[in-house]
Write a protein that holds these residues in place. Structure first.
Motif, PDB file in Angstrom:
ATOM      1  N   TYR A   9     -17.760 -10.207  33.640  1.00 46.90           N
ATOM      2  CA  TYR A   9     -18.868 -10.639  32.787  1.00 46.90           C
ATOM      3  C   TYR A   9     -18.298 -11.631  31.784  1.00 46.90           C
ATOM      4  O   TYR A   9     -17.356 -11.301  31.044  1.00 46.90           O
ATOM      5  N   SER A  10     -18.852 -12.845  31.783  1.00 47.64           N
ATOM      6  CA  SER A  10     -18.278 -13.912  30.963  1.00 47.64           C
ATOM      7  C   SER A  10     -19.381 -14.799  30.412  1.00 47.64           C
ATOM      8  O   SER A  10     -20.565 -14.569  30.637  1.00 47.64           O
ATOM      9  N   ARG A  11     -18.948 -15.846  29.687  1.00 43.56           N
ATOM     10  CA  ARG A  11     -19.877 -16.869  29.213  1.00 43.56           C
ATOM     11  C   ARG A  11     -19.137 -18.198  29.196  1.00 43.56           C
ATOM     12  O   ARG A  11     -17.909 -18.241  29.101  1.00 43.56           O
ATOM     13  N   ALA A  12     -19.895 -19.255  29.270  1.00 42.13           N
ATOM     14  CA  ALA A  12     -19.338 -20.610  29.258  1.00 42.13           C
ATOM     15  C   ALA A  12     -18.653 -20.876  27.918  1.00 42.13           C
ATOM     16  O   ALA A  12     -19.102 -20.417  26.868  1.00 42.13           O
ATOM     17  N   CYS A  17     -12.403 -15.663  28.467  1.00 45.28           N
ATOM     18  CA  CYS A  17     -12.977 -15.512  29.807  1.00 45.28           C
ATOM     19  C   CYS A  17     -12.121 -16.257  30.831  1.00 45.28           C
ATOM     20  O   CYS A  17     -11.919 -15.776  31.948  1.00 45.28           O
ATOM     21  N   GLU A  37     -18.446 -13.296  39.394  1.00 48.52           N
ATOM     22  CA  GLU A  37     -18.543 -13.568  37.967  1.00 48.52           C
ATOM     23  C   GLU A  37     -20.012 -13.640  37.581  1.00 48.52           C
ATOM     24  O   GLU A  37     -20.819 -14.235  38.294  1.00 48.52           O
ATOM     25  N   ASP A  39     -22.622 -14.567  34.359  1.00 49.04           N
ATOM     26  CA  ASP A  39     -22.794 -15.190  33.042  1.00 49.04           C
ATOM     27  C   ASP A  39     -23.743 -14.321  32.223  1.00 49.04           C
ATOM     28  O   ASP A  39     -24.934 -14.222  32.532  1.00 49.04           O
ATOM     29  N   ASP A  41     -24.975 -14.810  29.371  1.00 51.86           N
ATOM     30  CA  ASP A  41     -25.991 -15.563  28.647  1.00 51.86           C
ATOM     31  C   ASP A  41     -27.186 -15.946  29.521  1.00 51.86           C
ATOM     32  O   ASP A  41     -28.206 -16.400  29.007  1.00 51.86           O
ATOM     33  N   GLN A  47     -26.762 -10.015  27.787  1.00 51.16           N
ATOM     34  CA  GLN A  47     -26.353 -10.592  26.510  1.00 51.16           C
ATOM     35  C   GLN A  47     -26.422  -9.533  25.407  1.00 51.16           C
ATOM     36  O   GLN A  47     -25.513  -9.405  24.596  1.00 51.16           O
TER      37      GLN A  47
END
Length: 83
Positions: A9-12, A17, A37, A39, A41, A47
């Motif tokens: 679980y990540s974000r730009a 990350c 992966e 995102d 957001d 979120q």
């Protein structure tokens, strides 16, 4: 392609990350395990759930770490049988 045992679980724009992704790629390649992966957001529920805890890594549905990922913990989780 192997089933995804690992979820990142990540974000730009998240440097942690990127570091976690490197660990996930290396350990999954070593174990022959699939990963994906997500995102956080892109989904308001994710979120709200993970907020500032990203990156979060799960192996077989169990959280193995967040922020700074321990490769040994991921390796040991991948070496155990999925539940």
């Amino acid at each position: 392609m192997p089933e995804s045992r690992v979820v990142l679980y990540s974000r730009a724009g998240c440097h942690l990350c990127e570091e976690a992704r490197s660990v996930v790629v290396e350990e999954c390649d070593r174990a022959g395990a699939g990963w994906r992966e997500v995102d956080v957001d892109a989904d308001p529920q994710l979120q709200a759930r993970y907020g500032e805890y990203v990156p979060v890594v799960e192996v077989d549905g169990t959280v193995q770490g967040f922020w700074h990922l321990d490769p040994v913990r991921v390796r040991e989780a991948l070496d155990s049988q999925p539940t």
